[in-house]
Structures are given as C-alpha cells and as structure tokens.
Design an enzyme around this catalytic site. Structure first.
Site, PDB file in Angstrom:
ATOM      1  N   HIS A 141       0.834  -1.203   0.000  1.00 33.38           N
ATOM      2  CA  HIS A 141       0.000   0.000   0.000  1.00 33.38           C
ATOM      3  C   HIS A 141       0.873   1.259   0.000  1.00 33.38           C
ATOM      4  O   HIS A 141       0.598   2.238  -0.698  1.00 33.38           O
ATOM      5  CB  HIS A 141      -0.916  -0.037   1.227  1.00 33.38           C
ATOM      6  CG  HIS A 141      -1.793   1.167   1.361  1.00 33.38           C
ATOM      7  ND1 HIS A 141      -2.033   1.773   2.566  1.00 33.38           N
ATOM      8  CD2 HIS A 141      -2.479   1.888   0.440  1.00 33.38           C
ATOM      9  CE1 HIS A 141      -2.836   2.814   2.386  1.00 33.38           C
ATOM     10  NE2 HIS A 141      -3.120   2.907   1.108  1.00 33.38           N
TER      11      HIS A 141
ATOM     12  N   GLU B  46       2.252   1.890  -3.393  1.00 29.74           N
ATOM     13  CA  GLU B  46       1.227   2.508  -4.256  1.00 29.74           C
ATOM     14  C   GLU B  46       1.258   4.038  -4.084  1.00 29.74           C
ATOM     15  O   GLU B  46       1.220   4.786  -5.050  1.00 29.74           O
ATOM     16  CB  GLU B  46      -0.144   1.918  -3.899  1.00 29.74           C
ATOM     17  CG  GLU B  46      -1.335   2.624  -4.535  1.00 29.74           C
ATOM     18  CD  GLU B  46      -2.441   2.919  -3.530  1.00 29.74           C
ATOM     19  OE1 GLU B  46      -2.789   4.110  -3.359  1.00 29.74           O
ATOM     20  OE2 GLU B  46      -2.970   1.961  -2.916  1.00 29.74           O
TER      21      GLU B  46
ATOM     22  N   GLU C 247      -4.390   7.917   6.626  1.00 32.69           N
ATOM     23  CA  GLU C 247      -5.442   7.132   5.964  1.00 32.69           C
ATOM     24  C   GLU C 247      -5.927   6.038   6.917  1.00 32.69           C
ATOM     25  O   GLU C 247      -7.124   5.786   7.040  1.00 32.69           O
ATOM     26  CB  GLU C 247      -4.893   6.506   4.670  1.00 32.69           C
ATOM     27  CG  GLU C 247      -5.948   5.821   3.834  1.00 32.69           C
ATOM     28  CD  GLU C 247      -5.392   5.267   2.520  1.00 32.69           C
ATOM     29  OE1 GLU C 247      -5.875   4.213   2.102  1.00 32.69           O
ATOM     30  OE2 GLU C 247      -4.485   5.882   1.915  1.00 32.69           O
TER      31      GLU C 247
ATOM     32  N   LEU D 180     -30.116 -17.368  -4.382  1.00 28.37           N
ATOM     33  CA  LEU D 180     -31.119 -18.088  -3.593  1.00 28.37           C
ATOM     34  C   LEU D 180     -31.058 -17.730  -2.103  1.00 28.37           C
ATOM     35  O   LEU D 180     -32.071 -17.412  -1.488  1.00 28.37           O
ATOM     36  CB  LEU D 180     -30.945 -19.601  -3.781  1.00 28.37           C
ATOM     37  CG  LEU D 180     -31.202 -20.102  -5.213  1.00 28.37           C
ATOM     38  CD1 LEU D 180     -30.890 -21.586  -5.326  1.00 28.37           C
ATOM     39  CD2 LEU D 180     -32.643 -19.825  -5.653  1.00 28.37           C
ATOM     40  N   ILE D 181     -29.845 -17.769  -1.527  1.00 32.48           N
ATOM     41  CA  ILE D 181     -29.727 -17.498  -0.088  1.00 32.48           C
ATOM     42  C   ILE D 181     -30.040 -16.022   0.210  1.00 32.48           C
ATOM     43  O   ILE D 181     -30.579 -15.679   1.255  1.00 32.48           O
ATOM     44  CB  ILE D 181     -28.320 -17.914   0.417  1.00 32.48           C
ATOM     45  CG1 ILE D 181     -28.176 -19.444   0.288  1.00 32.48           C
ATOM     46  CG2 ILE D 181     -28.083 -17.477   1.851  1.00 32.48           C
ATOM     47  CD1 ILE D 181     -26.773 -19.979   0.572  1.00 32.48           C
TER      48      ILE D 181
ATOM     49  N   GLU E 199     -35.275 -12.327  -1.553  1.00 31.39           N
ATOM     50  CA  GLU E 199     -36.118 -11.601  -0.598  1.00 31.39           C
ATOM     51  C   GLU E 199     -37.604 -11.835  -0.832  1.00 31.39           C
ATOM     52  O   GLU E 199     -38.444 -11.256  -0.161  1.00 31.39           O
ATOM     53  CB  GLU E 199     -35.781 -10.099  -0.653  1.00 31.39           C
ATOM     54  CG  GLU E 199     -34.326  -9.834  -0.274  1.00 31.39           C
ATOM     55  CD  GLU E 199     -33.944  -8.353  -0.290  1.00 31.39           C
ATOM     56  OE1 GLU E 199     -34.855  -7.509  -0.298  1.00 31.39           O
ATOM     57  OE2 GLU E 199     -32.729  -8.059  -0.298  1.00 31.39           O
ATOM     58  N   GLY E 200     -37.921 -12.687  -1.820  1.00 33.46           N
ATOM     59  CA  GLY E 200     -39.332 -12.963  -2.123  1.00 33.46           C
ATOM     60  C   GLY E 200     -39.889 -14.052  -1.212  1.00 33.46           C
ATOM     61  O   GLY E 200     -39.245 -14.496  -0.261  1.00 33.46           O
TER      62      GLY E 200
ATOM     63  N   LEU F 221     -31.110  -8.621   4.561  1.00 28.93           N
ATOM     64  CA  LEU F 221     -30.147  -9.721   4.494  1.00 28.93           C
ATOM     65  C   LEU F 221     -29.409  -9.624   3.170  1.00 28.93           C
ATOM     66  O   LEU F 221     -29.996  -9.273   2.150  1.00 28.93           O
ATOM     67  CB  LEU F 221     -30.902 -11.055   4.585  1.00 28.93           C
ATOM     68  CG  LEU F 221     -30.121 -12.373   4.445  1.00 28.93           C
ATOM     69  CD1 LEU F 221     -30.836 -13.466   5.252  1.00 28.93           C
ATOM     70  CD2 LEU F 221     -29.988 -12.830   3.013  1.00 28.93           C
TER      71      LEU F 221
ATOM     72  N   GLY G 257     -23.458 -13.647  -0.460  1.00 32.39           N
ATOM     73  CA  GLY G 257     -22.691 -13.751  -1.700  1.00 32.39           C
ATOM     74  C   GLY G 257     -21.212 -13.935  -1.443  1.00 32.39           C
ATOM     75  O   GLY G 257     -20.788 -14.256  -0.326  1.00 32.39           O
TER      76      GLY G 257
END
Length: 657
Positions: free
Chosen positions: A66, A69, A147, A293-294, A297-298, A315, A318
């Site tokens: 970092h 950079e 930072e 699927l996980i 929200e439906g 929720l 991913g």
C-alpha cells in the site's frame, strides 16, 4: 523488429449495442493491453493492474504494498517533480486514484481527450523508473498513517481486520494491509530494516510487465492508441515473474462465534465460510447461483421468514472476498432487537434453508433465469464513465481469456451443478465463523484486536449446536425455492413516439389537469427498450417541521418495505423502483425494461395511494430509522462538513439532535 513481436490476442465478445472498438494485444515485454476506441468520448482514461497486493507484504514491513502505491505518485526519473502527474491531470480536466487489494494494486486516471499522450507518458514512468526519494519516503508514511487513522472508527474496516486476525498467523491473510507509522517506521527502524531499500526491492521483484494488465481508452483510432502504448510502455521491465501462490485455507479451525462491539449502533449477525477459489469458474458462477437463492427476498426466502418473525430488517449473501487461493461466501443479517435475542434461531433458519438447497439439488431453471437476465443486461448495457470502465475492464484481465475480457464478469456460459455442490458443501457449521455485532456486548468482552483496538469475545461453538445446525430435525415449511420470475422481459421492441408529439427530441407536456402534469420525452438515440420515470408528489406538509420530516420518511420507507417481496423479482430482472422523501414531498423513481415496467408501476401506485401500514412493520422501521439518525454522529468528518454546508445554504433545514 519490435512491431513483429506484438501479438494480437484475437477478437473479443462485445455487447451488440456497443459502438466502441477493441483490440487485445501483448507487447514484446509480455505486458497485456486492451485498447478501446470510443468515437464519442470527451475524456480519455487508462488503468493498470499489477498482480501484487498486501498479501505479499513481508511480515516485518506490513503495509508496504500500500505504501509503495502511494510512493509511485511521488516523482519518477523522467518527471522528478513530486506533484507533476497530479498537476498535469488537474490542469487538463483529469483525476487519478489507486487502490491496493489482497493480490492486486490498481492505478487509474482520466484526462481530457487531447492530453492523453502527456498523461500516459507520466503514468508509464511509475512502472519504469520511480524515484522513492528519502524525503518523500519519510513524509508519505504520514499520509498512509492518516489514511489508517481515518478508518479507525469505521466498522467495515474494524470487522474486516478482526476476521483476518483470527486466521493462522503464518498465513498472509492475517496481515495488516493498510500499514501505519508503527509497521512502516518504528518496527523496521528497531529491526535495522531500511524501508527505502525494501521499497526498491519490492518494486523490482513484483512490478514486472508480464504480471501487469493495462487498459487505454480514447477517441484515437486503435492503431494510434497501439503506437502510443508501444512507445510509452515497451520499457516496463519484464522479469518473467510468476504470481505468488498462497495456501488455500487461511483458518486452522472454525466453528467459532465472535461477539464484537461496533462503533455505530448496529445489530449484525454475519456468517462467513471459506471455500476453494472460484476465480476459474466464471463460466458457471456457482457463487452467483447460491447468493441469488440465499440472498433472495421474495416468498419462500430466508429473509421473508425472518421478517415474519420480526427478527430482521435486511439480508445480503454472496461472495464476500475472492482470490486465487480461496474465496469467502458470506451471509449478513441486519437484526432487530428481538432478532438479537434469537441469534440461534436465525442461524437455525439459515441452515434449514441450506439443507433444503442440498435436498433439492442444483436446478438448471434457476441457472437459466440468471443466464437470461445477464444476457439481456449485457446486450442493453449502458456506457459507464471512461475511468470506471477502464478499471472494470482491467480488473478482469488477469482471470479471463482475452476473448471474454468484457463478457466473463457478466455472462453465464454453462450450468455446472458440481461447482454449485462444491461451494454448498463448504456451508457447514464447523466451517463457519459466526460474528454477532451489538452494543450490548460493551463492557463484557475480554479481547482486543491489535490494529483497531476492537473489543470482542471469541468462543468455540458447542458440539451440540454444531450438530443440530448441521442436521436440522425438520425444515420450516415456509422455506422453499423462489417462484419462476415473471418479470424477465422478452419483448425488446423499441417504442415509437406518439404521433401527437411535435418534436420527439425535446420534452413535451402530454397531459395536464388540476392534479397532474405528465411530461414525455422520446430518447431514440439510446436505442434501448427501457423506460425511466420520475414522479414528484408535492406536499407542503412534508417538511414543515422535524416531526413531519420523520413521518414523511417513515411513510416512504413503509411503502418500499411493503412492496419489497413483490418487487424483488422485478429488481433481479432489471425493473427497479425507489420511493424517497425530500424537502418538497415524495419522489418516486421507476426504471427498467419497458416490457414489464407497467406491472411494477401499477403495484407501486396502488401501494402509495393505499398502504397497509402494518403496526409491527412500523415499529421495526421506526427503530431502524432511529438508529440511522443516531449513527449520523459517527460519520466521517467530511460527511459532517457537507451536511452542515447544506444546513447553512438551505432553509428550512432540520438538523439531527
């Protein structure tokens, strides 16, 4: 000659409406480059991704990737003046930035089209001959340190480092990637390490042309862009360096529960599971299949059941982090007060849903829905800003074959049930890190994380809990796969402007009475089967007192919440809406594919005019809004400055208590 040695890597899969042209080449020094000719752009841009990040920091100089950079901006042999690059860019309508990730460091800029050559020349020197002067080295450490100081009170950074600190100390994931004065100045000094020498070594070792990818976008024809890149980047040294390889799993053992005290007043339950790397599985995207699927929200979803019990507000699920050696799949729940008293119940529901997915097995129709939506979105993709586009293209170049550079992050090429099962097999209680964040743990913790001083407890989860979560006695009958999605557009015919409209290129008032004005504009030049609609509902009472402001906010949020289950399928299929409160009333925005948008509009209009206003939902959202207002105090200083600026400039304007 060097011209002979430039390799053209063949044609790319391009969105059919894209008017840009592309060329993917490899220079003699093995630097791979994507050239983009955009006939319409006013701004040119470039981005370079070098395959090294903070996981390659030596243990005795954490934060050096970092820091390096930062240092590249501080002068090069050809342009020794420290501010030369940024001065040149700001003089010509440009801007630049960079970021360091676990395995990549990405540098990028944009500039007015006619100054691309000058900007690119200054940029190329970063990778050819940086100076790393002694004085800049000691000064720039302070910039890295501040930072880090800015991030100290931000929960995202604190939680991230806490999860790293639980890894094996000998795994580079454990490192502190940002760096501060302790890791860059004090510890190296006391160990007799010369940091400037370390910087030069790090740059010489890892900054090699064969491990770099470059994108250059401009109005110039491809041949001109290619010549420019050949002239400016052929001198980037190639050390034929192989990218570092890391051990697959950073954790020794899991099945752990962490209780952590957040800075903001939040109530979060998060489960993360390390999995094998999915970088090579872009053709089938197993993580996307499972997050769809996980994270649904439906009806039938985890969130739907948690809301019904009054345990959660939202929720998300991913791929939380992806790398060459391992990935992390996660599920994060924003809990209510009651949910926080039932964390075991929430975890149980999540594992019941996972058990249901195992029982059902990977479904091709679910994959095909995602595939069709992705193909539609790729086909009708809108242009993004040149600087953002350059960065999004460059970050995939290390992982995707040249032909799929533009498409692999979007498209689903094949259904791979084994890959889905491979990730699903990792989602087990004994492979999880369960983190619960709440202010109620204040004063009850016995551990402190080193770099952010985060207070926490760490416990092994009991064998009986691990066992009952791993093999649920029964699965709640409300948990099931989502219904097939009726919102996926199939008709992409472009609408013709109504005959009555005099000039289709400018907005026209097409309807007006004492309640409603409707303006219409036909955008033929975009050639997309999409509609954007904005509705302003003016009301003098919306903002006439602090109480009115809060009630208007709650009304808007309750309408959104009431529509959420119905509209979630639409959202996935690219038809979206938003209802928000502002100083003049309520603002409603709808946008998406014209074919299905009217169905969403009808439901939104019905809800706005006659919402159910359920009392339990009111209490849950009131609590959430109270927390939001209370947490304003913990925002970063610049956010407070911007808010107070609007307080001084606008009237009436209500302040937070």
């Amino acid at each position: 000659s060097s011209k002979m040695a430039i390799i053209n890597n063949g044609p790319l899969d391009v969105s059919e409406q894209d008017d840009r042209t592309y060329r993917h080449i490899t220079l003699p020094n093995k630097l791979q480059v994507l050239l983009i000719h955009d006939p319409e752009t006013e701004k040119a841009s470039a981005a370079l991704d070098t395959r090294v990040g903070c996981m390659s920091d030596p243990a005795d100089t954490q934060g050096i990737a970092h820091f390096l950079e930062h240092m590249l901006f501080m002068g090069t042999e050809k342009y020794p003046d420290e501010n030369e690059y940024s001065k040149f860019l700001s003089a010509h309508g440009g801007a630049s930035n960079a970021y360091t990730d676990s395995e990549d460091t990405v540098y990028y800029f944009d500039v007015n089209q006619d100054h691309l050559t000058g900007a690119l020349d200054r940029f190329a020197q970063f990778f050819i001959k940086p100076l790393f002067t002694e004085s800049a080295t000691s000064r720039e450490m302070n910039a890295v340190d501040s930072e880090n100081a800015k991030n100290q009170q931000t929960d995202v950074w604190r939680f991230m480092q806490l999860k790293k600190s639980l890894a094996r100390p000998d795994h580079p994931f454990y490192n502190f990637g940002t760096g501060n004065l302790e890791t860059l100045r004090d510890l190296p000094t006391s160990a007799g390490v010369n940091l400037r020498e370390r910087l030069l070594e790090f740059h010489a070792k890892y900054y090699s042309a064969n491990q770099m990818r470059l994108v250059v976008l401009g109005k110039n024809p491809l041949d001109e862009l290619q010549q420019l890149v050949v002239d400016l980047f052929s001198d980037v040294p190639n050390k034929d360096y192989e990218a570092p390889r890391f051990e697959p799993n950073p954790y020794t053992s899991l099945g752990l529960q962490v209780q952590v005290v957040p800075v903001k007043d939040s109530r979060i339950l998060e489960i993360t599971w390390p999995t094998p790397s999915v970088e090579a599985l872009f053709d089938s995207k197993p993580m996307n299949y499972l997050s769809h699927l996980i994270g649904h929200e439906g009806e039938g979803s985890i969130l739907s059941l948690l809301k019904e019990k009054g345990w959660a507000n939202s929720l998300s699920a991913g791929n939380f982090s992806s790398g060459s050696a391992f990935a992390v799949f996660g599920c994060q729940v924003d809990c209510t007060e009651e949910g926080l008293s039932n964390t075991d119940g929430i975890v149980e529901i999540i594992y019941q849903y996972i058990a249901m997915l195992r029982k059902e097995g990977p479904k091709e129709w679910v994959h095909n829905e995602s595939r069709d939506i992705a193909a539609m979105n790729f086909r009708f993709k809108s242009k993004s800003k040149p600087i953002n586009y350059a960065v999004s293209c460059v970050t995939g170049m290390h992982n995707y074959p040249p032909q799929k550079t533009l498409s692999a992050s979007s498209l689903f090429y094949e259904f791979n049930p084994d890959a889905v099962t491979m990730v699903l097999d990792c989602l087990t209680p004994k492979n999880m890190l369960l983190m619960i964040a709440s202010r109620k743990f204040e004063g009850q913790t016995n551990k402190e994380e080193r770099w952010y001083k985060t207070a926490y407890n760490l416990d092994e989860i009991s064998a009986s809990s691990l066992e009952s979560w791993a093999n649920p006695a029964q699965i709640d009958s409300k948990l099931r796969l989502p219904d097939p999605n009726d919102f996926i557009a199939t008709d992409f015919t472009l609408t013709e402007p109504p005959k009555t409209i005099a000039d289709p290129q400018s907005p026209e008032l097409v309807f007006s009475d004492e309640v409603l004005d409707v303006w219409y504009q036909h955008f033929g030049r975009f050639d997309k089967p999409k509609t954007n609609m904005m509705v302003f509902i003016h009301s003098p009472v919306a903002y006439d007192s602090p109480e009115s402001m809060v009630l208007t906010n709650l009304y808007a949020q309750m309408c959104v919440e009431e529509l959420n289950e119905f509209a979630y399928a639409a959202d996935i299929a690219g038809c979206r809406f938003d209802i928000s409160a502002n100083r003049k009333g309520i603002e409603l925005a709808l946008f998406g594919y014209s074919h299905k948008l009217p169905i969403l509009l009808k439901q939104v209009a019905t809800t706005i005019s006659s919402p159910k206003l359920d009392e339990a939902m009111f209490e849950r959202l009131k609590d959430r809004l109270t927390k939001t207002y209370g947490n304003f105090a913990f925002n970063q200083p610049y956010q407070h400055a911007m808010f107070h600026e609007s307080l001084v400039l606008e009237t009436p304007r209500w302040n937070y208590p």
